[in-house]
Design a protein around this motif. Structure first.
Motif, PDB file in Angstrom:
ATOM      1  N   GLU A   1      -6.231   8.866  -4.326  1.00  0.00           N
ATOM      2  CA  GLU A   1      -5.994   7.426  -4.268  1.00  0.00           C
ATOM      3  C   GLU A   1      -4.781   7.111  -3.394  1.00  0.00           C
ATOM      4  O   GLU A   1      -4.786   6.130  -2.642  1.00  0.00           O
TER       5      GLU A   1
ATOM      6  N   GLY B   1       1.075   4.147  -2.873  1.00  0.00           N
ATOM      7  CA  GLY B   1       0.777   5.529  -2.518  1.00  0.00           C
ATOM      8  C   GLY B   1       1.862   6.484  -2.979  1.00  0.00           C
ATOM      9  O   GLY B   1       1.576   7.551  -3.525  1.00  0.00           O
TER      10      GLY B   1
ATOM     11  N   HIS C   1      -4.372   4.676   0.028  1.00  0.00           N
ATOM     12  CA  HIS C   1      -3.363   3.624   0.206  1.00  0.00           C
ATOM     13  C   HIS C   1      -2.549   3.859   1.476  1.00  0.00           C
ATOM     14  O   HIS C   1      -2.278   2.903   2.227  1.00  0.00           O
TER      15      HIS C   1
ATOM     16  N   ARG D   1       0.833  -1.207   0.000  1.00  0.00           N
ATOM     17  CA  ARG D   1       0.000   0.000   0.000  1.00  0.00           C
ATOM     18  C   ARG D   1       0.871   1.262   0.000  1.00  0.00           C
ATOM     19  O   ARG D   1       0.584   2.233  -0.719  1.00  0.00           O
TER      20      ARG D   1
ATOM     21  N   ARG E   1      -4.581   2.922   4.470  1.00  0.00           N
ATOM     22  CA  ARG E   1      -4.661   1.466   4.631  1.00  0.00           C
ATOM     23  C   ARG E   1      -3.349   0.923   5.209  1.00  0.00           C
ATOM     24  O   ARG E   1      -3.361   0.043   6.070  1.00  0.00           O
TER      25      ARG E   1
END
Length: 360
Positions: A133, A119, A137, A115, A140
């Motif tokens: 987006e 990112g 990431h 993740r 998360r």
């Protein structure tokens, strides 16, 4: 019913995890239940084999987020073990020492790394959608491993790159008697916008805030009343003859006399109407193009009713007598009327803002 089950039916359907939980629940209440003991032994073995098979398949998979599947499967197995550990009878036949905590942590580390790397890549694209987006990431990754690397800093960087900056030009009303009510209306709008910010990548600024921060907005949201009228008064008067039969009107030579009584019943209805039309316009700051524009009407009607009569009160029915006792009410203050007609406008405005900015 599930709490009383031995888990056999779930086992036969292939739902081994559920069968384990049901068997454990049954054995906590009835430690000598042979059916539940047998089900627990079989279901736990099958459940463990299924989870390990899915873990192996996930590790060998080319799916981007396969480590998240591994985390989920190990955590599911640990949940089974924890359930068994709370049941003394169950612990006699199932080992609770082999929890998969180390495997979970390693899988979380790898899931966070995937993740985080995604990112960083998206953030380097230098556009708002990629920044949004990237933020998701990083968020998360932080859930898997709190404070993973410099993820908190990356979250802030991604958020700043992702926000859409909107300057909100409030309604300006010069008429002094409505100034206080207009401030109430505007404060309600800004309260809503602040709440909206908490769940979005949109940030709203007053013109004063924008100037103090010397920021360049993406949008300008302007609000203005095309027109408003407060306190249009109408008085409606209606007169009718009313009567009632068989009413005692007196006595003659010791005998009661009955007859018809009459009255003139007059009703008054006063209405005070207030209305306005708010113009909402969103403009793109760079192109100066209008992105959306809408007119939002609002109306509030205040009503008062009372009555009077001439003649014999006995001709009136119960409701008429009740209305006769009422007196004309004082007119409400203009500030109150202003606030009331803006309430339906506020509801339309917030729905429109939410609908328009949902795509951003």
């Amino acid at each position: 019913m599930g709490a009383c089950s031995s888990g056999k039916q779930s086992f036969e359907k292939g739902d081994y995890d559920r069968a384990v939980y049901q068997a454990v629940n049954r054995l906590q209440k009835d430690p000598n239940n042979k059916k539940a003991l047998t089900t627990l032994q079989q279901a736990y073995r099958y459940a463990r084999e299924d989870h390990q098979s899915r873990i192996k398949n996930a590790i060998n998979s080319s799916e981007v987020f396969h480590w998240e599947t591994v985390v989920q499967e190990y955590e599911s197995m640990n949940s089974l073990i924890e359930s068994v550990s709370r049941c003394p009878t169950c612990r006699q036949i199932i080992s609770t020492e082999d929890k998969y905590q180390e495997q979970v942590e390693k899988a979380k580390e790898k899931a966070a790394e995937v993740r985080y790397t995604l990112g960083v890549k998206l953030l380097s694209e230098n556009n708002r959608q990629s920044a949004k987006e990237a933020y998701q990431h990083f968020e998360r990754a932080d859930q898997f491993i709190p404070d993973y690397k410099d993820v908190r800093q990356k979250l802030n960087t991604a958020y700043q790159a992702a926000i859409l900056k909107v300057v909100v030009e409030p309604v300006e009303i010069e008429k002094g008697i409505y100034k206080l009510s207009n401030e109430y209306f505007q404060n309600k709008i800004f309260e809503y916008l602040q709440h909206y910010e908490e769940k979005s990548f949109i940030k709203f600024y007053t013109p004063q805030e924008a100037r103090s921060k010397t920021l360049v907005p993406d949008h300008v949201l302007s609000l203005s009343f095309d027109d408003f009228v407060v306190g249009q008064t109408y008085l409606k008067e209606k007169e009718q003859e009313v009567s009632r039969d068989s009413v005692k009107t007196g006595t003659v030579e010791g005998k009661e006399v009955y007859g018809t009584v009459k009255a003139k019943y007059i009703t008054f209805e006063k209405t005070i109407s207030s209305s306005g039309l708010l113009d909402l316009r969103v403009m793109d700051w760079k192109s100066k193009n209008t992105l959306t524009q809408e007119k939002m009407p609002g109306t509030f009607v205040w009503r008062d009713e009372w009555a009077t009569y001439k003649g014999d009160e006995r001709a009136l029915d119960k409701e008429q007598k009740k209305k006769v006792k009422r007196r004309e009410s004082p007119n409400p203050a203009p500030q109150f009327l202003f606030v009331e007609f803006t309430k339906p406008i506020y509801n339309q405005l917030t729905r429109k803002i939410e609908s328009f900015y949902r795509k951003y």
